[in-house]
Enzyme design. Structure first.
Site, mmCIF file in Angstrom:
data_model
loop_
_atom_site.group_PDB
_atom_site.id
_atom_site.type_symbol
_atom_site.label_atom_id
_atom_site.label_comp_id
_atom_site.label_asym_id
_atom_site.label_seq_id
_atom_site.Cartn_x
_atom_site.Cartn_y
_atom_site.Cartn_z
ATOM 1 N N LYS A 1 20.497 -4.133 4.513
ATOM 2 C CA LYS A 1 20.283 -3.431 5.540
ATOM 3 C C LYS A 1 20.126 -4.674 6.395
ATOM 4 C CE LYS A 1 15.643 -2.249 5.602
ATOM 5 N NZ LYS A 1 15.251 -2.754 6.254
ATOM 6 N N ASN A 2 18.832 -5.630 6.062
ATOM 7 C CA ASN A 2 18.890 -6.510 7.184
ATOM 8 C C ASN A 2 19.406 -7.707 7.790
ATOM 9 O OD1 ASN A 2 16.015 -4.984 6.801
ATOM 10 N ND2 ASN A 2 15.316 -6.379 5.421
ATOM 11 N N ARG B 1 15.974 4.930 4.555
ATOM 12 C CA ARG B 1 15.583 4.072 6.042
ATOM 13 C C ARG B 1 16.278 2.754 5.251
ATOM 14 N NH1 ARG B 1 10.845 2.069 8.805
ATOM 15 N NH2 ARG B 1 12.525 1.040 10.110
ATOM 16 N N ARG C 1 2.333 -6.896 12.035
ATOM 17 C CA ARG C 1 3.398 -7.077 12.912
ATOM 18 C C ARG C 1 4.212 -6.936 13.981
ATOM 19 N NH1 ARG C 1 7.516 -4.644 9.142
ATOM 20 N NH2 ARG C 1 9.146 -6.018 9.730
ATOM 21 N N VAL D 1 4.760 -9.784 17.644
ATOM 22 C CA VAL D 1 6.312 -10.353 17.399
ATOM 23 C C VAL D 1 5.530 -12.178 18.745
ATOM 24 C CG1 VAL D 1 7.884 -8.619 17.276
ATOM 25 C CG2 VAL D 1 6.285 -9.246 19.603
ATOM 26 N N ASP D 2 4.801 -12.762 18.693
ATOM 27 C CA ASP D 2 4.296 -13.495 19.780
ATOM 28 C C ASP D 2 4.959 -14.681 19.145
ATOM 29 O OD1 ASP D 2 3.602 -13.864 17.132
ATOM 30 O OD2 ASP D 2 2.575 -15.628 17.374
ATOM 31 N N GLN D 3 6.144 -14.478 17.981
ATOM 32 C CA GLN D 3 7.150 -16.000 17.876
ATOM 33 C C GLN D 3 7.813 -15.239 18.262
ATOM 34 O OE1 GLN D 3 5.765 -18.764 16.265
ATOM 35 N NE2 GLN D 3 4.128 -17.790 16.491
ATOM 36 N N CYS E 1 3.140 -1.575 11.148
ATOM 37 C CA CYS E 1 3.679 -0.524 10.454
ATOM 38 C C CYS E 1 2.645 -0.078 9.125
ATOM 39 C CB CYS E 1 4.833 -0.674 10.320
ATOM 40 S SG CYS E 1 5.136 -1.789 8.821
ATOM 41 N N ARG F 1 11.341 -0.919 14.214
ATOM 42 C CA ARG F 1 10.532 -2.623 14.607
ATOM 43 C C ARG F 1 11.650 -3.559 14.549
ATOM 44 N NH1 ARG F 1 6.488 -4.523 13.879
ATOM 45 N NH2 ARG F 1 7.756 -6.569 13.827
ATOM 46 N N ASP G 1 10.060 -8.612 0.028
ATOM 47 C CA ASP G 1 10.229 -6.785 -0.554
ATOM 48 C C ASP G 1 11.287 -6.388 -2.274
ATOM 49 O OD1 ASP G 1 12.933 -7.452 2.394
ATOM 50 O OD2 ASP G 1 10.785 -6.887 2.110
HETATM 51 C C1 EPZ Z 1 11.732 -8.886 8.130
HETATM 52 O O1 EPZ Z 1 10.756 -8.224 9.173
HETATM 53 C C2 EPZ Z 1 12.834 -7.769 7.135
HETATM 54 N N1 EPZ Z 1 12.929 -7.100 8.138
HETATM 55 C C3 EPZ Z 1 11.287 -7.689 5.826
HETATM 56 O O2 EPZ Z 1 12.061 -6.053 5.202
HETATM 57 C C4 EPZ Z 1 10.603 -8.437 5.771
HETATM 58 O O3 EPZ Z 1 10.105 -8.150 4.594
HETATM 59 C C5 EPZ Z 1 10.375 -9.402 6.241
HETATM 60 O O4 EPZ Z 1 11.880 -9.739 6.988
HETATM 61 C C6 EPZ Z 1 9.760 -10.599 5.769
HETATM 62 O O5 EPZ Z 1 10.855 -10.969 5.136
HETATM 63 C C7 EPZ Z 1 14.331 -6.942 8.733
HETATM 64 O O6 EPZ Z 1 14.916 -8.566 8.307
HETATM 65 C C8 EPZ Z 1 14.727 -5.656 9.512
HETATM 66 P P1 EPZ Z 1 8.702 -11.460 9.562
HETATM 67 P P2 EPZ Z 1 10.504 -9.285 9.980
HETATM 68 O O7 EPZ Z 1 8.851 -12.187 10.721
HETATM 69 O O8 EPZ Z 1 11.367 -10.289 10.614
HETATM 70 C C9 EPZ Z 1 4.051 -12.661 10.884
HETATM 71 C C10 EPZ Z 1 12.476 -4.236 4.545
HETATM 72 O O9 EPZ Z 1 11.516 -3.955 3.447
HETATM 73 N N2 EPZ Z 1 4.475 -12.881 12.265
HETATM 74 O O10 EPZ Z 1 9.732 -12.632 9.367
HETATM 75 O O11 EPZ Z 1 9.588 -8.623 10.689
HETATM 76 C C11 EPZ Z 1 3.958 -11.200 10.334
HETATM 77 O O12 EPZ Z 1 3.532 -9.629 10.581
HETATM 78 C C12 EPZ Z 1 12.219 -4.702 5.660
HETATM 79 O O13 EPZ Z 1 13.796 -3.985 4.797
HETATM 80 C C13 EPZ Z 1 3.831 -13.258 13.399
HETATM 81 O O14 EPZ Z 1 2.675 -13.034 13.064
HETATM 82 O O15 EPZ Z 1 8.774 -10.048 8.976
HETATM 83 C C14 EPZ Z 1 4.133 -11.110 8.806
HETATM 84 O O16 EPZ Z 1 3.590 -11.317 8.427
HETATM 85 C C15 EPZ Z 1 10.163 -4.776 5.368
HETATM 86 N N3 EPZ Z 1 4.092 -13.137 14.899
HETATM 87 C C16 EPZ Z 1 5.399 -12.733 8.525
HETATM 88 O O17 EPZ Z 1 4.695 -13.027 9.957
HETATM 89 C C17 EPZ Z 1 5.898 -12.870 14.629
HETATM 90 O O18 EPZ Z 1 6.127 -13.757 15.783
HETATM 91 C C18 EPZ Z 1 6.914 -12.605 8.510
HETATM 92 O O19 EPZ Z 1 7.289 -11.538 8.825
HETATM 93 C C19 EPZ Z 1 5.932 -12.585 13.905
HETATM 94 C C20 EPZ Z 1 6.130 -12.546 12.536
#
Ligand code: EPZ
Length: 419
Positions: free
Chosen positions: A22-23, A399, A121, A123-125, A116, A92, A307
């Site tokens: 999926k990811n 999902r 979560r 998206v500032d980065q 969620c 998301r 995950d």
């Molecule tokens: C991806 O989510 C996956 N989703 C998630 O899988 C997975 O749990 C996660 O990566 C961590 O491995 C997809 O790939 C579609 P992150 P993502 O950005 O990219 C913080 C599932 O079950 N952060 O790596 O949204 C964030 O809040 C899903 O399949 C910021 O602060 O996760 C988190 O604490 C759930 N600012 C950490 O970083 C940002 O701009 C990691 O988030 C982005 C993230």
């Protein structure tokens, strides 16, 4: 509202085919926005999130031909540069259209993804990186509005992630493929799904080096062309079935999977007492001894994946001993705890740490799914609990898992979907 009814007590035995990831599928589908040619994808999983992403891309003008397990995406007539709130709020990963849209068209309007169940979560980065590449970004009425001045192109930049972000890395990697000059992503995510996206982009003509490491260099090109790409196997689905087999003292073989991206999961399963054998695209697990508790701490790849935390918690609830489980990625990813407690699990929470004391057995009850991987942990609990377990709100499960009750039934589980 659909539910799952599970009669616990059966050991899982037999063979199961792992679906595409999926990811990996979600970001790779968005890569179709980067080219006017056709992107052919195979091994695409039949998941609710893939359907949602398809609808999002079609409403932008991407022409998509769907066949069993395959998609052909044609991004020649994109006429809407927007991802509306009603679609983004359900998934998301919709934010992954931002990078490609602004890279190819110089403009995008994407609804801010809400939080969620598992955390805020932000998206500032993603935004910081696009600004570094020259995008002017404003947040208006809950939408991210991104523009490149005078309809110009993004410019290559050196971008340092303050926090490792999987989709952040993917968004900026896609944006950089069409930027002028070179982009270096530092402290980038190393997840295998990032590497799979990079392989697809390279097949489309992108110049990318270092995917899979924490420093990725992308040299912008004028345009990208069509390609064919096979989606990698889903490592989290693989891990979920392996945990279910271990929990039920089972004996299964996964097919069409990859062991080389599951190291920490296999290591923890062996520590719990499982016997594992790996082949080219197979993983066999048999469980002949009592389960032992395993401590774990989630962290970005290649460390233990967040995950898989909920699934291993279920394993620990019925193992011998006690386990400390630390969730370092998301601030609220213990939603499954109160549901597991309803089945008799002994779990104490202190901040982002859970102490799980093994009990000889769980007892079936009615429980509620709250998020995708929490749902999977409840299914595994139902497979081992005494009596019947009913799981409500299983749309969360659909999902991210393709036909999970069919695959589990095939392995001998007593599980059925009820309306
Ligand atoms: C991806 O989510 C996956 N989703 C998630 O899988 C997975 O749990 C996660 O990566 C961590 O491995 C997809 O790939 C579609 P992150 P993502 O950005 O990219 C913080 C599932 O079950 N952060 O790596 O949204 C964030 O809040 C899903 O399949 C910021 O602060 O996760 C988190 O604490 C759930 N600012 C950490 O970083 C940002 O701009 C990691 O988030 C982005 C993230």
């Amino acid at each position: 509202m659909q539910k799952l009814a599970i009669q616990g007590g059966n050991s899982l035995r037999g063979d199961v085919r792992i679906s595409g990831a999926k990811n990996a599928a979600l970001p790779i589908m968005c890569a179709s926005l980067l080219s006017a040619d056709t992107l052919h994808l195979s091994n695409v999983p039949d998941l609710h999130d893939v359907v949602t992403m398809r609808k999002l891309l079609v409403q932008m003008g991407v022409n998509i031909v769907v066949r069993e397990g395959e998609l052909s995406l044609h991004g020649a007539q994109i006429d809407k540069l927007e991802a509306p709130y009603d679609m983004v709020k359900t998934m998301r990963a919709s934010v992954l259209v931002l990078g490609p849209l602004i890279a190819r068209f110089g403009e995008a309007r994407v609804s801010l993804p809400g939080g969620c169940a598992i955390g805020s979560r932000p998206v500032d980065q993603h935004i910081k990186g696009l600004q570094a590449m020259g995008a002017i970004i404003s947040i208006e009425h809950g939408y991210i509005h991104a523009q490149v001045p005078q309809g110009g192109k993004l410019k290559g930049a050196r971008i340092f992630f303050d926090i490792v972000s999987v989709t952040g890395t993917e968004n900026l990697m896609m944006a950089a493929t069409l930027a002028k000059g070179s982009t270096v992503l530092e402290n980038a995510a190393r997840e295998p799904e990032v590497v799979d996206l990079a392989h697809c982009l390279i097949a489309m003509g992108a110049k990318i080096a270092g995917a899979g490491s924490d420093t990725i260099t992308i040299t912008g090109v004028e345009k990208l062309h069509g390609a064919s790409h096979r989606i990698m196997p889903d490592r989290i689905e693989s891990g979920t079935f392996l945990v279910a087999a271990a929990a039920t003292q089972g004996n299964i073989v996964l097919h069409d999977t990859r062991a080389d991206i599951l190291d920490t999961i296999l290591e923890k399963l062996i520590e719990a007492g499982a016997h594992i054998r790996v082949g080219k695209d197979e993983i066999a697990l048999s469980m002949q001894v009592a389960l032992k508790s395993v401590n774990l701490r989630t962290a970005p790849y290649p460390a233990f994946p967040t995950d898989m935390q909920a699934q291993f918690m279920t394993l620990n609830t019925i193992a011998e001993g006690s386990a400390m489980m630390v969730e370092t990625i998301f601030e609220n990813r213990f939603m499954h705890v109160q549901e597991l407690r309803r089945l008799g699990a002994q779990i104490d929470i202190e901040g982002n740490t859970a102490l799980v004391r093994g009990t000889p057995k769980l007892e079936g009850a009615t429980v509620m799914a709250t998020d995708l991987r929490a749902s999977a942990s409840l299914v595994i609990a139902g497979l081992v609990a005494e009596g019947e377990t009913i799981i409500d709100r299983i749309y969360h499960l659909d999902r991210g898992y393709e036909r999970i009750e069919a695959k589990l039934s095939q392995l001998g589980a007593n599980i059925r979907r009820i309306k």
